[in-house]
Design an enzyme around this catalytic site. Structure first.
Site, PDB file in Angstrom:
ATOM      1  N   ARG A   1      74.067  58.823 -40.398  1.00 50.11           N
ATOM      2  CA  ARG A   1      74.993  57.682 -40.345  1.00 50.11           C
ATOM      3  C   ARG A   1      74.813  56.727 -41.518  1.00 50.11           C
ATOM      4  O   ARG A   1      75.814  56.345 -42.141  1.00 50.11           O
ATOM      5  CB  ARG A   1      74.881  56.971 -38.990  1.00 50.11           C
TER       6      ARG A   1
ATOM      7  N   ASN B   1      77.523  58.215 -33.471  1.00 49.21           N
ATOM      8  CA  ASN B   1      76.999  59.441 -32.859  1.00 49.21           C
ATOM      9  C   ASN B   1      77.658  59.605 -31.508  1.00 49.21           C
ATOM     10  O   ASN B   1      77.753  58.647 -30.749  1.00 49.21           O
ATOM     11  CB  ASN B   1      75.492  59.316 -32.616  1.00 49.21           C
TER      12      ASN B   1
END
Ligand code: FE
Ligand code: MG
Ligand code: ZN
Ligand code: ZN
Lengths: 755, 330
Positions: free
Chosen positions: A27, A45
């Site tokens: 990320r 996520n």
């Protein structure tokens, strides 16, 4: 980039990314990439992996950049792209994770990265000298995680609350430790029970130390101290089985072994396995790997290892320190990973037990590999590789396969992927059987999978079979050697007919007899046994596998020279009885095993009569090889049966020595097996030859056979992602069972009858 | 021997053989059944089929085995065996002389044990429908007063007592079948255990939780069976288990685990720890229990494993096998 920079149009895309993309710094990488490309949107996520929306002028290039620049531990399996209408947002954000049934996965444990190593040695860093330093690019994953989704609360770091500095790093998208779940520092994290300097001093003094590491405890001692190693062997009741040796880095490794580029690459990989390499003479104690030329070498991979080696270096400025580093496991049992267990069960083995307070949730041994025919191959697949999936190429039902009873591993399939468990071990003791169950439950839990079928061996008395039967699922039984071959076919995604050579020790055959040197035809809708090695008597079942002299006598009997037994295989208490048994016409069961033929050759050549560890005779015989050469007329092929009796007879002619016998045996085996396979391949009309079975861990044989098959115009495939030995059987069981189920071959499913 | 029509004379001939061998008042009465009086108390009944190859082996044959087997099945309930029945399935062409040998040894076995065979039956079947002769025996017995043994009665810490050496029967049968010859003759241990049981009961009956005769599948199968029925585990000690050196040598040569080899004259008792010594002493005073030994104890184990401390150190799980002993090492 080929297209003109700066498109005129703002576009918005939704990207769904699948693979190993959680807990590997994915990320923050997306965040930085989006900001660099001046895109807005978000990343999060979720149960399927990572979900991204991006919007901006260069949005269409984003997907390509994502793939090419992904962080080293990430593994992108698929990116699905969907174009949306732009919404005109102007920031890029990292959003909280969404819960839900996960199709993503936990990463494997990784050796400390260069950045963390630098901080470990930097007096200005808050991680200076801290044995648990890690980041999104390195550190423990699999071994500290209970379940999905991968976040700190699901790991054994849950009990450590982050200090201000760690929390700030954790929350900062620009930081290497953004969402590094095991983040810790000397102020807030786990601690080692003893100062590293004390460990070094004790090791230098000849002590044996049990050190808790990533996947379990190691037993360590000085690899140049004969007395310490003798003591370790005595305390572990481990006569001659080779020990692995750990050194700090490649320069140190080069001083004790002759390394190829491929071996160095493997040693320094993030998985950091033990690699079998040619030892340089006289560098280490000769007690480490008696009668073998190669040793198992491993580089330091945990921060504590580096601290230890740096302390040890103070004592011997000339030689780089080298340590015996063997799994701390009581005889035959799985390695110990729990502090209490260690105190209880290692106090008689280790002079000092060094623990830490980061629990190991799931133990995993060091993986063991070697380079065969230019590429890496497994002897044992565990830490650093588990739970990385093996791509089966197509979706299928979820199967759990329970493997074989020795070198056991399990395999669970989910969608198009197979997940092979870490090495579990021999299922002949309660601890290992319990570990198998533990590993099965853990694997299912980190995969969040609903099992539909079980797969197992055909053996009526395998523990692993009973486990498969205990799940309450429909069971598919897969013959042992078929499983060996199916594993190779699966990892290479071989389509069409495959000729398989299963060169192995033992498997229960479809006819109930002992198989082990088989030529199989494996096709989409079934399989056949095309041929096998000439059968030899197997006097005494498993005893014959432990005592090669028995196979020596059996091979002489088969070759019609039982009269030589007493002179060739020096007096052993059972020898006279066994030869008398043969001469009275007693017919023991027979086996087509290549492993047992190796034992016979090792016995007849005088290499080894009784083994102290599994595979010793064959390993020592292999170690004698200088240059394999083929004995003309050393084999015969008739009706699919490959007969090495002429070779056996030649080996009885003493005089040229065991090394010569090893050259002849390996060379003739390679030539005979290749010629045999070539005939089989012609009959089958396929060029694909899958090679597997325990004998394919013999590097001389495996590499020689692969080359010989190429010379016959065939395409050999060796096991690369799973071990050639029984550690790979579960993969083959799972893959073949899936195929059976998908083919709806109901007949291959259970239908009990009176036996 | 022939089957079918010409049967009447043949049938009389066969029945004559058995009547003569088993001779007793009940058979002489010539009824299709036999009546007997019972005293009050709990009765047990047991039945078993015998199919062995070869039919004759050192130390016995299928006939003596059938008598001893059923006596022992009754005795394992801590009962005194009273009466037996025997039924024979005979393959056409089976030699009468062999049949007579079998019948005679059954007669001897039953008289020696003082348990008469009081009813029976014979059938001759076509060639190939049987393997020589199959025998089915049943028996009744009376449970010794105050005793009530149950398969699920083993408790953690209980003692495990074995009455003598293991593997004799299986190895004797096997060496005979495989034409093996050894220096020392190995004979089957086939024997009736009820008098041994009576002495054990007298010495420490209330401490006995259960008894088993480790026949087919050997000690391994018996202990596993008890473990799963009692939901406990066993810890046994390899070095404490009596085994004759010649039996051990054959097992080594053939690669057999003696724990999986059949016995026909041995028993395993699980007893409360406080009674173990008295029971052992009583056993050692009996000819069939001279080598009796404490071989281990019961442990709590949710896996119900039988674990054996091996002579190399370490503990292995002792399994029961579904059939013959197969290799495992790959
Ligand atoms: Fe195998
Ligand atoms: Mg019975
Ligand atoms: Zn790092
Ligand atoms: Zn901190």
């Amino acid at each position: 980039m080929a297209q003109p920079a700066g498109s005129e149009v703002r576009r918005r895309f939704r990207l769904r990314v699948r693979g190993t993309v959680q807990g590997v710094g994915f990320r923050p990488f997306v965040y930085r990439l989006a900001r660099k490309m001046r895109l807005s949107g978000y990343v999060l996520n979720d149960s399927a992996g990572v979900l991204i929306e991006i919007e901006g002028l260069d949005a269409d290039d984003f997907s390509k950049e994502l793939r090419t620049q992904a962080p080293p531990l990430a593994r992108i399996d698929a990116v699905d792209l969907l174009e949306l209408a732009p919404v005109g947002d102007n920031r890029f954000e990292i959003l909280d994770s969404l819960a839900g049934r996960s199709a993503t996965r936990i990463g494997a444990d990784a050796a400390i990265c260069e950045e963390c190593q630098r901080e470990l040695n930097d007096p200005g860093s808050r991680f200076f000298g801290y044995p648990f330093v890690n980041c999104t690019q390195c550190g423990p994953r699999f071994t500290i995680t209970c379940a999905l989704p991968y976040d700190r609360a699901q790991t054994s770091m849950a009990s450590f609350s982050m200090c201000g500095a760690c929390a700030a790093d954790y929350d900062d998208p620009e930081n290497r430790r953004f969402h590094a779940e095991p983040i810790a520092c000397p102020d807030c994290g786990p601690r080692l029970s003893h100062p590293v300097a004390e460990l070094a001093a004790r090791l230098e003094g000849g002590a044996i130390i049990a050190l808790k590491g990533v996947g379990g405890f190691h037993l360590l001692c000085d690899a140049r101290n004969d007395a310490a190693i003798d003591l370790l062997r005595l305390r572990k009741a481990r006569d001659q089985k080779p020990f692995a040796v750990m050194v700090r880095d490649i320069p140190a490794a080069r001083q004790i072994a002759q390394l190829t580029d491929a071996e160095e690459e493997l040693l320094t990989s993030a998985a950091s396995p033990i690699v079998l390499v040619e030892a340089l003479a006289g560098q280490l104690s000769n007690r480490i790997a008696p009668s073998l030329r190669r040793i198992g070498l491993i580089l330091a991979y945990a921060p504590a290892h580096f601290l230890l080696f740096d302390e040890l270096a103070r004592f011997s400025p000339v030689y780089p320190p080298a340590l015996v580093a063997t799994s701390a496991n009581p005889r035959g049992e799985p390695l110990i990973a729990d502090n209490m267990d260690a105190e209880l069960r290692l106090s008689a083995v280790a002079d000092l037990i060094v623990t830490h307070d980061r629990d190991i949730i799931m133990r995993a041994d060091d993986s063991v590999m070697q380079v065969i025919d230019g590429a890496p191959a497994f002897l044992r697949r565990a830490r650093g590789f588990v739970p990385e999936p093996i791509d089966l190429g197509e979706d299928g039902p979820s199967v759990i396969a329970t493997g074989a009873d020795l070198k056991n591993t399990l395999c669970v399939t989910r969608g198009s992927e197979a997940f092979l468990s870490q090495h579990v071990g021999g299922l002949d003791n309660r601890e290992t059987i319990r570990f198998q169950l533990e590993a099965a439950v853990h694997l299912c839990s980190i995969l969040d999978v609903k099992l539909e079928f079980a797969a197992c061996d055909l053996h009526p008395d395998f523990r692993s079979v009973r486990m498969a039967e205990s799940f309450g699922l429909p069971v598919v039984r897969v013959q042992h050697h078929l499983a060996h071959i199916a594993a190779v076919a699966a990892e290479h995604r071989l389509a069409g007919s495959v000729l398989g050579l299963a060169l192995d020790g033992y498997g229960f055959g479809t006819d109930g007899s002992s198989w082990g040197g088989e030529m199989l035809a494996v096709e989409r809708h079934g399989w056949r046994r095309l041929g096998s090695l000439m059968q030899l008597p197997l006097p005494g079942g498993d005893r014959a596998a432990r005592e090669p002299w028995r196979m020596g006598v059996a091979a002489l009997q088969a070759a019609g020279r039982i009269d030589l037994a007493l002179s060739l295989v020096p007096a052993h208490c059972g020898m006279a009885q066994l030869t008398a048994m043969f001469s009275r016409g007693v017919r023991p069961p027979v086996t087509s095993s290549l492993g047992r033929l190796f034992d016979a050759a090792a016995a007849i050549s005088g290499t080894r009569l009784v083994q102290t560890y599994e595979g010793q005779a064959a390993m020592e015989f292999e170690a004698l090889v200088r240059a394999p050469r083929c004995l003309p007329g050393g084999y015969a092929i008739k009706n699919g049966v490959l007969d090495f009796r002429p070779l056996i007879l030649r080996l009885t002619e003493t005089g040229s020595g065991a090394a010569d016998a090893a050259d002849l045996f390996h060379g003739t085996l390679i030539a005979g097996l290749a010629a045999w396979a070539a005939k089989g391949a012609t009959n089958l009309g396929s060029q694909q030859v899958a090679l597997s079975g325990g004998c394919m861990t013999n590097r001389v044989l495996a590499a020689g056979l692969a080359q010989a098959l190429r010379q016959h115009g065939l395409k050999p495939y060796l096991p690369r992602l799973a071990p050639a030995n029984d550690g790979g059987v579960a993969l083959g069981q799972a893959a073949y069972a899936r195929q059976v189920i998908m083919n709806k071959h109901a007949s291959a499913l259970e239908s009990p009858t009176c036996a | 021997l022939s089957h079918g029509a010409g049967g009447r004379a043949m049938r009389q001939l066969i029945e004559g053989i058995f009547h003569e061998a088993f001779d007793n008042e009940w058979l002489r009465a010539g009824n299709d059944q036999s009546a007997f009086a019972v005293s009050g108390g709990r009765m047990v009944m047991s039945t078993d089929g015998y199919v062995v190859s070869p039919l004759f082996f050192p130390g016995g044959n299928i006939g003596s085995l059938a008598v001893h087997g059923t006596i022992n099945d009754i005795a394992m309930a801590a009962a005194r065996p009273l009466y037996l029945s025997a039924s024979f399935i005979i393959e056409e062409g089976f030699p009468l002389a062999d049949l007579k040998r079998i019948a005679d040894s059954m007669g001897v076995a039953s008289r020696e044990a003082a348990v008469p065979i009081i009813t029976g039956d014979t059938k001759v079947v076509e060639r190939g429908k049987a393997d020589g002769v199959f025998i089915s025996t049943a028996g009744v017995g009376r449970v010794l007063d105050g005793l009530d043994l149950r398969a699920d009665a083993a408790r953690p810490r209980d003692a495990v007592i074995l009455s003598g050496s293991i593997g004799d029967h299986g190895v004797a049968v096997m060496s005979n079948r495989e034409n093996l010859q050894f220096d020392a003759a190995i004979v089957s241990d086939s024997a009736p255990l009820h008098t041994l049981v009576a002495m054990m009961a007298e010495a420490g009956g209330r401490h006995i939780r259960l008894m088993r005769d480790p026949t087919r599948g050997g000690l391994a199968a018996t202990l596993n069976e008890v473990a799963s029925q009692s939901k406990v585990g066993f810890h046994i000690d390899e070095e404490a288990i009596p085994i004759k050196p010649e039996v051990a040598a054959v097992c080594e040569l053939l690669g057999l685990d003696p724990l999986n080899v059949a016995n026909e004259g041995k028993l395993v008792a699980v007893a409360a720890p406080e009674g173990a010594e008295a029971i052992l002493a009583a056993m050692r005073a009996h000819p069939l229990g001279r080598e009796a030994a404490l071989i281990g104890h019961v442990v709590a184990d949710d896996y119900c494993f039988v674990q054996m401390a091996t002579s190399f150190g370490g503990r292995r799980v002792v399994d029961w096998l579904t059939g013959e002993q197969l290799p495992r090492i790959c």
